[in-house]
Every structure is written in structure tokens, then in C-alpha cells.
Design an enzyme around this catalytic site. Structure first.
Site, mmCIF file in Angstrom:
data_model
loop_
_atom_site.group_PDB
_atom_site.id
_atom_site.type_symbol
_atom_site.label_atom_id
_atom_site.label_comp_id
_atom_site.label_asym_id
_atom_site.label_seq_id
_atom_site.Cartn_x
_atom_site.Cartn_y
_atom_site.Cartn_z
ATOM 1 N N LYS A 277 0.805 -1.433 0.019
ATOM 2 C CA LYS A 277 0.114 0.055 -0.052
ATOM 3 C C LYS A 277 0.716 1.087 0.361
ATOM 4 O O LYS A 277 2.083 1.104 0.363
ATOM 5 C CB LYS A 277 -0.669 -0.432 1.198
ATOM 6 C CG LYS A 277 -0.221 0.040 2.094
ATOM 7 C CD LYS A 277 -0.697 -0.308 3.665
ATOM 8 C CE LYS A 277 -0.294 -0.334 5.374
ATOM 9 N NZ LYS A 277 -1.245 -0.373 5.973
ATOM 10 N N TYR B 63 17.466 29.520 9.345
ATOM 11 C CA TYR B 63 15.901 30.634 9.391
ATOM 12 C C TYR B 63 16.267 30.176 11.179
ATOM 13 O O TYR B 63 16.081 29.136 11.550
ATOM 14 C CB TYR B 63 14.574 29.732 8.676
ATOM 15 C CG TYR B 63 15.140 29.574 7.404
ATOM 16 C CD1 TYR B 63 14.413 30.734 6.636
ATOM 17 C CD2 TYR B 63 14.856 28.548 6.473
ATOM 18 C CE1 TYR B 63 14.286 31.188 5.865
ATOM 19 C CE2 TYR B 63 14.019 28.788 5.559
ATOM 20 C CZ TYR B 63 14.369 30.101 4.347
ATOM 21 O OH TYR B 63 14.090 30.285 3.336
HETATM 22 C C1 PLP Z 1 -0.664 -1.643 7.015
HETATM 23 C C2 PLP Z 1 -1.071 -2.720 6.787
HETATM 24 C C3 PLP Z 1 -0.335 -4.382 7.369
HETATM 25 C C4 PLP Z 1 1.174 -3.917 7.590
HETATM 26 O O1 PLP Z 1 1.713 -3.233 8.468
HETATM 27 P P1 PLP Z 1 3.184 -3.079 8.788
HETATM 28 O O2 PLP Z 1 3.524 -2.940 10.336
HETATM 29 O O3 PLP Z 1 4.249 -2.475 7.859
HETATM 30 O O4 PLP Z 1 3.767 -4.547 8.740
HETATM 31 C C5 PLP Z 1 -1.181 -4.905 7.898
HETATM 32 N N1 PLP Z 1 -2.690 -5.067 8.055
HETATM 33 C C6 PLP Z 1 -3.258 -4.175 7.421
HETATM 34 C C7 PLP Z 1 -4.557 -4.053 8.233
HETATM 35 C C8 PLP Z 1 -2.582 -2.218 7.729
HETATM 36 O O5 PLP Z 1 -3.145 -1.917 7.293
#
Ligand code: PLP
EC number: 5.1.1.1
Length: 362
Positions: free
Chosen positions: A35, A257
Site C-alpha cells: 500500500k 532560518y
Molecule cells: C498497513 C497494514 C499492514 C502492514 O503493517 P506493517 O507494520 O507495515 O507490517 C497489515 N495489515 C493492515 C490492515 C494494514 O493496514
């Protein structure tokens, strides 16, 4: 000399990490979570690197499933939020994407959907205590029965839940979530999936039938004071740029800054061509480590849009044009995240369009 900030994606590291996850999680099967554009590493690039070894991909939304199918990937793909609107169901059927079902509205859309060709595979998502997405434990048996009675669905219904605190290896919350999940699903058929990356590392009793690992694929850890490398994983991204100036600044003069850092003596100050406009975190504080060549130096003053400033007192050999590494093999992104008050995922996800992505087979 190019001033471009470069994110090098190490394809060999991705493959190594997936193999290591499989070995750790066996006999559980692995969903490779890609994702958010594969946590900023590039969805198509990562999927191509892992195609022959990944049995299943998981994405947040339908659009990413579409991109994976368009790129020719044929393995199972789970959409972790399921359909967002009624029309998504037919599209998921057409693309043969598994749908997580977490809400009454989705059940309604499923019941109304006209069965298409091929049966939709669903995962019933259970809220075991994170209170983000999922059906309450007491509703699970009823929802399961309703799904089982729907004609357009694959008869195998997966059972899914997500941990809120699994990086706390001895924590009560994960223990309680595991118990609630077991109770809510007692007597129901179907493959079970609970574990994210941190749970694969710290909660072997929760591996069940499928693990869903994102972070570890990219060599990233969210465990306190630990990098992915501490668990045998390799970072899949190196972020690097060049040193474009070295200036001698006098004692008592302030840098950048708002002058948040003042020189304690006459000293060399380096300027590197990277900033929050590339995705280097503006919240990275003075004292954040940076590599100039092979030498570790410290960031001083505010991160600006295009530039950062460095204390070069420890790197007398540094010269304009030297390679500057912001994170990668010898400088874990987890360390930078700690100095910036965030987690490693946030940093790799934050690369902007200005960053040049290149691939490296190693
Ligand atoms: C993002 C996500 C994962 C993966 O999590 P990680 O900590 O990156 O392994 C697994 N399950 C769901 C539902 C998620 O949203």
C-alpha cells in the site's frame, strides 16, 4: 554535477527481506503489503521485484489493485479496506481482488450486487481492540452467517484483525486482542490473519494462516530503538544527495532560518542539496546524523525546503561534491525518524516527486 536528490531502491534487499519473512513466519503464508506506493518505494517497481516470490499482495485501496493487475501480476491481491462504494464490488470481481469487509454498509452493497463472473473472495474484518476498522466481536458470528449465505461470494471466508501495539513485545493490548479474536472466531471456518510486521517479530503465537507484512519487506522496523537491520533485514531505500558548499562561519553566528543553532567556535558548515521539498523531514532536529562520504556528521539549524546545514568539524577532509547520505545501509532511517519525532514508514512514504528514483540490483 547533478544536484538531484536520489532514492536508490535495492531490489536484492527486497527479495532478501521477503525470503526472511517467509522463513520466520512459516508455515504461515505471507501477504506482501504494498500500500501507499509500496511505502514510498514505488508500487510497480516493488511488485516487479517480488513477483516470482510473492504469493499474495495487499493494498489499501482498489486503485492499487488495478495498477497491479494492469502491470500483469496474477497472484492473489487483498484490498485491506474493501469496497469504498457500491460500484467497487463489480470492479473487484472483474479484477479478482479479495475484499476485506469491515462495515454494515459494505454488507448492504454486497447483498444488492448482481453476481458477476467469478466469485468474490472476502475477508471478514474484526475489531479486536484497535477501534479503527472492523465488526465488533459480538457481531462476528452473525456477519459470518450473512456472508456465507450470499450467492456471489467464494465460500471460503477469511477472518482478519489488526494490532494497534504489536511492537510492544510484552504488551497487554496485543495479548488481549489475540484472545478477543480467538473468542470471536471460535467455531468459524476460514483462514485467519492477524500479524503485521512487528507481530511477526514479537508475537509468534499470532502467526495464524497468513501474516501481512509491510515494513519488514522494506527493511523497516517500528520497534523502539531497533532498526530492521537489528532483526536481519536490509534497508530497501538509500536517500542521497551532494554537498554543494562549505563555508567558514564565525563563533557566535547563528545558522539558517530563525538562527536556532549558534556556532560555539569558528567552524566549517556544510550545505547539502536536500530539504523538506524532497521529503527529508523538517522536524529533524539539530543533532540528527548525516553521512558525508563515510563520515558521520550532525545536522545543525533548521531543515529548509531545498537545503540542510551540517557541522563539518568532524569531517575536515569533506569537499564540495561529496556524496551525502541521509539514510540507508550505514545510517538507519529509523534513527532519522527518532530524531524527527516520527516513524520510519512516515519518512519513506514522504518522498516527493522531485526525488529521482533509481534501481539497484543489490
Ligand atoms: C498497513 C497494514 C499492514 C502492514 O503493517 P506493517 O507494520 O507495515 O507490517 C497489515 N495489515 C493492515 C490492515 C494494514 O493496514
Amino acid at each position: 554535477m547533478s544536484r538531484t536528490t536520489t532514492a536508490t531502491i535495492h531490489l536484492g534487499a527486497l527479495r532478501h527481506n521477503l525470503a526472511r519473512i517467509k522463513a520466520m513466519a512459516a508455515p504461515a503464508r505471507v501477504m506482501a503489503v504494498v500500500k501507499a506506493d509500496a511505502y514510498g518505494h514505488g508500487l510497480e517497481r516493488v511488485a516487479r521485484a517480488l513477483d516470482s516470490e510473492a504469493e499474495c499482495f495487499a493494498v489499501a485501496a482498489l486503485g492499487d489493485g488495478l495498477r497491479l493487475r494492469a502491470a500483469g501480476h496474477r497472484q492473489r491481491i487483498v484490498v485491506l479496506s474493501g469496497p469504498d462504494q457500491p460500484g467497487d464490488i463489480a470492479e473487484m470481481q472483474r479484477l479478482q481482488l479479495d475484499a476485506a469487509i469491515h462495515h454494515e454498509a459494505q454488507l448492504h452493497w454486497l447483498a444488492e450486487a448482481r453476481p458477476g463472473r467469478g466469485r468474490l473472495r472476502v475477508w471478514l474484518k474484526i475489531d479486536s481492540g484497535m477501534h479503527r476498522l472492523g465488526f465488533a466481536p459480538e457481531c462476528v458470528a452473525g456477519v459470518h452467517a450473512r456472508l456465507a449465505a450470499m450467492p456471489g461470494l467464494d465460500p471460503e471466508i477469511g477472518l482478519l484483525s489488526h494490532f494497534s501495539d504489536s511492537e510492544v513485545f510484552d504488551g497487554e493490548q496485543t495479548r488481549a486482542q489475540i484472545e478477543r479474536f480467538a473468542e470471536a472466531t471460535r467455531g468459524l471456518d476460514g483462514p485467519r490473519s492477524l500479524s503485521n510486521s512487528a507481530a511477526v517479530l514479537g508475537w509468534p503465537q499470532a502467526r495464524a494462516d497468513w501474516v501481512r507484512t509491510g515494513g519488514l519487506l522494506y527493511g523497516l522496523s517500528v520497534v523502539d530503538d531497533k532498526s530492521g537491520a537489528d532483526f536481519g533485514f536490509r534497508p530497501a531505500m538509500t536517500l542521497a544527495t551532494r554537498l554543494i558548499a562549505i563555508n567558514r562561519i564565525g563563533q557566535g553566528e547563528s545558522i539558517g532560518y530563525n538562527g536556532t543553532w549558534t556556532c560555539p567556535e569558528d567552524m566549517p558548515v556544510g550545505v547539502a542539496a536536500v530539504g523538506y521539498g524532497d521529503g527529508y523531514p523538517r522536524s529533524a532536529a539539530s543533532g540528527t546524523p548525516v553521512l558525508v562520504g563515510d563520515t558521520r556528521v550532525l545536522l545543525i539549524g533548521r531543515v529548509s525546503m531545498d537545503l540542510i546545514t551540517l557541522d563539518l568539524r568532524g569531517a575536515p577532509q569533506a569537499k564540495v561534491g561529496d556524496r551525502v547520505t541521509l539514510w540507508g545501509d550505514r545510517l538507519p532511517v529509523e534513527t532519522i525518524a527518532r530524531h524527527a519525532g516520527t516513524i520510519s514508514y512516515d519518512l519513506t512514504c514522504g518522498m516527493t516527486r522531485r526525488v529521482l528514483f533509481v534501481e539497484d540490483e543489490a
